[in-house]
Write an enzyme that holds these catalytic residues in place. Structure first.
Site, PDB file in Angstrom:
ATOM      1  N   ASP A  30       9.186   2.387   8.575  1.00  0.00           N
ATOM      2  CA  ASP A  30       9.133   3.525   7.695  1.00  0.00           C
ATOM      3  C   ASP A  30      10.145   3.611   6.854  1.00  0.00           C
ATOM      4  OD1 ASP A  30       8.855   5.979   6.674  1.00  0.00           O
ATOM      5  OD2 ASP A  30       9.429   6.960   8.744  1.00  0.00           O
ATOM      6  N   SER A  51       1.174  13.135   1.177  1.00  0.00           N
ATOM      7  CA  SER A  51      -0.484  12.571  -0.083  1.00  0.00           C
ATOM      8  C   SER A  51      -0.714  14.087  -0.001  1.00  0.00           C
ATOM      9  CB  SER A  51      -0.948  12.123   0.144  1.00  0.00           C
ATOM     10  OG  SER A  51      -2.291  12.222   1.212  1.00  0.00           O
ATOM     11  N   THR A 100      -0.460   9.350  -9.191  1.00  0.00           N
ATOM     12  CA  THR A 100      -1.484  10.727  -9.222  1.00  0.00           C
ATOM     13  C   THR A 100      -1.914  10.967 -10.724  1.00  0.00           C
ATOM     14  OG1 THR A 100      -2.098  12.484  -8.346  1.00  0.00           O
ATOM     15  CG2 THR A 100       0.618  11.977  -8.068  1.00  0.00           C
ATOM     16  N   ASP A 101      -2.652  11.416 -10.826  1.00  0.00           N
ATOM     17  CA  ASP A 101      -2.331  12.038 -12.086  1.00  0.00           C
ATOM     18  C   ASP A 101      -1.796  13.521 -11.820  1.00  0.00           C
ATOM     19  OD1 ASP A 101      -4.619  13.487 -10.840  1.00  0.00           O
ATOM     20  OD2 ASP A 101      -6.055  14.007 -12.226  1.00  0.00           O
ATOM     21  N   GLU A 102      -1.891  13.788 -10.986  1.00  0.00           N
ATOM     22  CA  GLU A 102      -1.273  15.181 -10.731  1.00  0.00           C
ATOM     23  C   GLU A 102       1.162  15.401 -11.290  1.00  0.00           C
ATOM     24  OE1 GLU A 102      -1.596  16.895  -6.962  1.00  0.00           O
ATOM     25  OE2 GLU A 102      -3.735  16.139  -6.938  1.00  0.00           O
ATOM     26  N   TYR A 152       4.199  17.546  -4.504  1.00  0.00           N
ATOM     27  CA  TYR A 152       4.244  16.290  -3.890  1.00  0.00           C
ATOM     28  C   TYR A 152       4.290  15.637  -5.315  1.00  0.00           C
ATOM     29  CZ  TYR A 152       0.172  13.440  -3.920  1.00  0.00           C
ATOM     30  OH  TYR A 152      -0.885  11.913  -4.864  1.00  0.00           O
ATOM     31  N   ALA A 209       6.076  16.104  -7.332  1.00  0.00           N
ATOM     32  CA  ALA A 209       7.173  16.249  -8.196  1.00  0.00           C
ATOM     33  C   ALA A 209       8.206  14.607  -8.147  1.00  0.00           C
ATOM     34  CB  ALA A 209       8.461  18.096  -8.071  1.00  0.00           C
ATOM     35  N   LYS A 211       6.428  12.225  -6.832  1.00  0.00           N
ATOM     36  CA  LYS A 211       5.409  11.463  -7.491  1.00  0.00           C
ATOM     37  C   LYS A 211       5.917  10.687  -8.732  1.00  0.00           C
ATOM     38  CE  LYS A 211       2.337   9.194  -5.687  1.00  0.00           C
ATOM     39  NZ  LYS A 211       2.565   7.559  -4.625  1.00  0.00           N
ATOM     40  N   PRO A 258     -12.889  27.693   3.207  1.00  0.00           N
ATOM     41  CA  PRO A 258     -11.990  28.440   2.713  1.00  0.00           C
ATOM     42  C   PRO A 258     -11.927  28.095   1.478  1.00  0.00           C
ATOM     43  CG  PRO A 258     -10.846  26.533   4.349  1.00  0.00           C
ATOM     44  CD  PRO A 258     -12.266  26.277   4.645  1.00  0.00           C
ATOM     45  N   TYR A 278      -0.948  -1.985  20.745  1.00  0.00           N
ATOM     46  CA  TYR A 278       0.460  -1.957  21.029  1.00  0.00           C
ATOM     47  C   TYR A 278       1.293  -2.082  21.712  1.00  0.00           C
ATOM     48  CZ  TYR A 278      -1.696  -2.970  16.068  1.00  0.00           C
ATOM     49  OH  TYR A 278      -2.048  -3.016  15.131  1.00  0.00           O
TER      50      TYR A 278
HETATM   51  P1  NAD Z   1      -2.845   9.486   2.999  1.00  0.00           P
HETATM   52  O1  NAD Z   1      -2.380  10.516   3.177  1.00  0.00           O
HETATM   53  O2  NAD Z   1      -3.945   9.360   3.672  1.00  0.00           O
HETATM   54  O3  NAD Z   1      -2.128   7.810   3.510  1.00  0.00           O
HETATM   55  C1  NAD Z   1      -0.631   7.759   3.555  1.00  0.00           C
HETATM   56  C2  NAD Z   1      -0.258   6.644   4.017  1.00  0.00           C
HETATM   57  O4  NAD Z   1       1.127   6.654   4.176  1.00  0.00           O
HETATM   58  C3  NAD Z   1      -0.470   6.627   5.913  1.00  0.00           C
HETATM   59  O5  NAD Z   1      -1.254   5.950   5.806  1.00  0.00           O
HETATM   60  C4  NAD Z   1       0.975   7.166   6.147  1.00  0.00           C
HETATM   61  O6  NAD Z   1       0.851   6.341   7.685  1.00  0.00           O
HETATM   62  C5  NAD Z   1       1.526   5.834   5.702  1.00  0.00           C
HETATM   63  N1  NAD Z   1       3.021   6.581   5.155  1.00  0.00           N
HETATM   64  C6  NAD Z   1       3.732   7.804   4.913  1.00  0.00           C
HETATM   65  N2  NAD Z   1       4.530   8.213   5.001  1.00  0.00           N
HETATM   66  C7  NAD Z   1       5.369   7.312   5.328  1.00  0.00           C
HETATM   67  C8  NAD Z   1       6.619   6.358   5.406  1.00  0.00           C
HETATM   68  N3  NAD Z   1       7.455   6.778   5.630  1.00  0.00           N
HETATM   69  N4  NAD Z   1       7.032   4.987   5.792  1.00  0.00           N
HETATM   70  C9  NAD Z   1       5.387   4.579   5.603  1.00  0.00           C
HETATM   71  N5  NAD Z   1       3.944   4.806   5.921  1.00  0.00           N
HETATM   72  C10 NAD Z   1       4.268   6.504   5.903  1.00  0.00           C
HETATM   73  O7  NAD Z   1      -2.915   8.941   1.525  1.00  0.00           O
HETATM   74  P2  NAD Z   1      -3.672   8.879  -0.193  1.00  0.00           P
HETATM   75  O8  NAD Z   1      -4.895   9.736  -0.123  1.00  0.00           O
HETATM   76  O9  NAD Z   1      -5.148   7.615   0.789  1.00  0.00           O
HETATM   77  O10 NAD Z   1      -3.231   8.466  -0.613  1.00  0.00           O
HETATM   78  C11 NAD Z   1      -2.517   6.939  -0.773  1.00  0.00           C
HETATM   79  C12 NAD Z   1      -1.621   7.018  -2.278  1.00  0.00           C
HETATM   80  O11 NAD Z   1      -2.500   6.900  -3.533  1.00  0.00           O
HETATM   81  C13 NAD Z   1      -0.086   7.420  -2.488  1.00  0.00           C
HETATM   82  O12 NAD Z   1       0.285   7.343  -2.558  1.00  0.00           O
HETATM   83  C14 NAD Z   1      -0.838   8.987  -3.347  1.00  0.00           C
HETATM   84  O13 NAD Z   1      -0.023   9.420  -3.656  1.00  0.00           O
HETATM   85  C15 NAD Z   1      -2.014   8.351  -4.350  1.00  0.00           C
HETATM   86  N6  NAD Z   1      -3.117   8.613  -4.643  1.00  0.00           N
HETATM   87  C16 NAD Z   1      -3.650   9.582  -3.922  1.00  0.00           C
HETATM   88  C17 NAD Z   1      -5.324  10.501  -4.058  1.00  0.00           C
HETATM   89  C18 NAD Z   1      -5.962  10.853  -3.646  1.00  0.00           C
HETATM   90  O14 NAD Z   1      -7.063  11.242  -4.047  1.00  0.00           O
HETATM   91  N7  NAD Z   1      -5.444  10.304  -2.286  1.00  0.00           N
HETATM   92  C19 NAD Z   1      -5.494  10.370  -5.498  1.00  0.00           C
HETATM   93  C20 NAD Z   1      -4.419   9.316  -6.775  1.00  0.00           C
HETATM   94  C21 NAD Z   1      -2.999   8.561  -6.368  1.00  0.00           C
HETATM   95  P1  TYD Z   2      -7.543  19.329  -1.876  1.00  0.00           P
HETATM   96  O1  TYD Z   2      -7.940  17.673  -2.006  1.00  0.00           O
HETATM   97  O2  TYD Z   2      -5.997  19.505  -1.774  1.00  0.00           O
HETATM   98  O3  TYD Z   2      -6.468  17.754  -3.407  1.00  0.00           O
HETATM   99  P2  TYD Z   2      -5.668  18.436  -4.646  1.00  0.00           P
HETATM  100  O4  TYD Z   2      -5.308  19.834  -4.429  1.00  0.00           O
HETATM  101  O5  TYD Z   2      -4.486  17.162  -4.389  1.00  0.00           O
HETATM  102  O6  TYD Z   2      -6.765  18.448  -6.118  1.00  0.00           O
HETATM  103  O7  TYD Z   2      -7.780  20.229  -3.320  1.00  0.00           O
HETATM  104  C1  TYD Z   2      -9.087  19.753  -3.809  1.00  0.00           C
HETATM  105  C2  TYD Z   2      -9.152  21.123  -4.743  1.00  0.00           C
HETATM  106  O8  TYD Z   2     -10.220  22.308  -3.291  1.00  0.00           O
HETATM  107  C3  TYD Z   2      -7.736  22.394  -5.018  1.00  0.00           C
HETATM  108  O9  TYD Z   2      -8.199  23.219  -6.388  1.00  0.00           O
HETATM  109  C4  TYD Z   2      -7.662  22.725  -4.116  1.00  0.00           C
HETATM  110  C5  TYD Z   2      -9.408  23.505  -3.326  1.00  0.00           C
HETATM  111  N1  TYD Z   2      -8.547  23.315  -1.547  1.00  0.00           N
HETATM  112  C6  TYD Z   2      -9.490  24.730  -1.535  1.00  0.00           C
HETATM  113  O10 TYD Z   2     -10.015  25.927  -1.997  1.00  0.00           O
HETATM  114  N2  TYD Z   2      -9.898  25.069   0.141  1.00  0.00           N
HETATM  115  C7  TYD Z   2      -8.777  24.272   0.236  1.00  0.00           C
HETATM  116  O11 TYD Z   2      -9.203  24.525   1.744  1.00  0.00           O
HETATM  117  C8  TYD Z   2      -8.286  23.039   0.700  1.00  0.00           C
HETATM  118  C9  TYD Z   2      -8.075  21.934   0.824  1.00  0.00           C
HETATM  119  C10 TYD Z   2      -8.063  23.010  -0.763  1.00  0.00           C
END
Ligand code: NAD
Ligand code: TYD
Length: 350
Positions: free
Chosen positions: A61, A87, A132-134, A157, A159, A161, A212, A348
């Site tokens: 962790d 995330s 992330t772009d967020e 989230y 904030a 990042k 939804p 494991y």
């Molecule tokens: P995810 O939620 O699918 O995976 C996160 C991983 O991190 C998991 O395997 C989880 O077990 C591990 N993890 C969480 N907390 C932990 C901790 N305290 N210690 C060790 N491991 C931990 O996330 P994702 O969508 O694959 O995103 C990965 C990265 O990319 C993140 O940093 C996210 O901010 C960034 N990102 C995601 C997106 C997207 O669209 N999903 C876009 C841009 C950037």
């Molecule tokens: P999401 O996949 O959670 O990504 P992010 O919020 O990080 O962009 O959501 C993508 C878009 O879809 C976002 O505008 C929120 C919307 N959304 C719904 O309308 N319904 C849902 O059930 C979810 C999970 C997301």
């Protein structure tokens, strides 16, 4: 050249694609996947490479500073690719502290661990922070996020990042830590946990459950196929300039409702249902608090400087994604039940 890399969050959605790419493409590297296996982490994502000679999994962790220091002393990584994070925006609204702990404190622990390990000897070393772009906040109808766009995060989230991005740059500025940082748009593809829009809706359509849509559905996201993100990470890790930021995006904006309708049409085709069947599942629900209106990335810097561009069109990527979920029902069942924990214990337990 032989290198040891620690990839954090490698059992998650994006991380598993990055780990696979590095394990297969760089047999001379030792790849250590460091992951806490939260609800989002799943070793089933890596079954195809789990026995590769250059791959090791370590359950840890990142919020546990002692554990992280011990692991870094043991493996002595030359590079870190940091993806581990909480995330999901909706979860951050329910429990912001988990995001502050993992995304902020966890990142600080990793930065402290490499700072102690590398001790000012930075030749051949690199800390890659995946963001992330967020962090840039929300756009109106026009404009794009550039690398120079000021940070204006709007959710717990984003904030958390943003705070982690600031820490990485501060360690670069203060201690000379060699880093690269990327801000990427919304990813989609295989192994995406079914709490995010696309996999949740695929799962619901399969099970004839309501879809939804938050608010009026007129929120816009820029979607990128996850394997193209992994390709970008490979290029930036190896060729990105030290201490630079690169935006990564799909040049692919969709309003949620339009995307959901396209998904419904494709799912009807794939499932052999009458056209319009899945669309009838669309249900408008209460909006997400503080919902960001629009994200759109200008990815011209990485394109011009490093030659990266998305390789998969949205049509193609969505089709591959649906096919993956339809042929991996067991994966879906396992991640939506407690079965995955049993898999881990069996694997494991000794
Ligand atoms: P995810 O939620 O699918 O995976 C996160 C991983 O991190 C998991 O395997 C989880 O077990 C591990 N993890 C969480 N907390 C932990 C901790 N305290 N210690 C060790 N491991 C931990 O996330 P994702 O969508 O694959 O995103 C990965 C990265 O990319 C993140 O940093 C996210 O901010 C960034 N990102 C995601 C997106 C997207 O669209 N999903 C876009 C841009 C950037
Ligand atoms: P999401 O996949 O959670 O990504 P992010 O919020 O990080 O962009 O959501 C993508 C878009 O879809 C976002 O505008 C929120 C919307 N959304 C719904 O309308 N319904 C849902 O059930 C979810 C999970 C997301």
């Amino acid at each position: 050249m032989s290198k040891t890399l620690i990839i954090t969050g490698g059992a998650g959605f994006i991380g598993s694609h990055v780990v696979r790419l590095f394990v297969n493409k760089y047999p001379e590297y030792k790849i250590v996947n460091l992951d806490a296996l939260t609800y989002a982490g799943n070793l089933e994502n890596l079954k195809d490479i789990e026995h590769a000679p250059n791959y090791t999994f370590v359950k840890a962790d990142i919020t546990d500073a002692n554990a992280i220091n011990t692991i870094f002393k043991e493996y002595k990584p030359d590079g870190v690719i940091h993806l581990a994070a909480e995330s999901h925006v909706d979860r951050s609204i329910i429990d912001p502290n988990a995001f502050i702990q993992t995304n902020v404190m966890g990142t600080a622990n990793l930065l402290n661990a490499v700072r102690a390990l590398w001790n000012g000897h930075f030749e051949g070393k690199r800390f890659y922070h995946v963001s992330t772009d967020e962090v840039y906040g929300s756009l109106g109808e026009t404009g794009f996020f550039l690398e120079t766009t000021p940070y204006e995060p709007q959710s717990p989230y984003s904030a958390s990042k943003a705070a982690s991005d600031h820490l990485v740059r501060a360690y670069g500025n203060t201690y000379g830590l060699p880093f690269v940082l990327t801000n990427c748009s919304n990813n989609y593809g295989p192994n995406h946990f079914p709490e995010k829009l696309i996999p949740l809706f695929i799962n619901n359509i399969c099970n004839n459950k309501p879809l939804p849509v938050y608010g009026d559905g007129k929120y816009t996201r820029d979607w990128l196929y996850v394997i193209d993100h992994a390709r970008a990470i490979d290029i930036v890790f190896h060729e990105g300039k030290c201490c630079e930021t690169y935006n990564i995006g799909g040049f692919n904006e969709w309003q949620n409702l339009e995307l959901v309708k396209l998904l419904c049409t494709k799912m009807d085709e794939k499932l052999g249902r009458q056209p319009g069947t899945s669309e009838r599942l669309i249900t408008y629900v209460k909006d997400r608090p503080g919902h960001d209106k629009r994200y759109a990335i200008d990815a011209s810097k990485i394109n011009k400087e490093l030659g990266w561009a998305p390789s998969v069109t949205f049509e193609e990527g969505l089709s591959k994604t649906i096919d993956w979920y339809l042929s991996n029902e067991e994966w879906l069942r396992n991640v939506t039940s407690g079965d995955y924990q049993k898999y881990y214990q069996a694997q494991y337990s000794n």
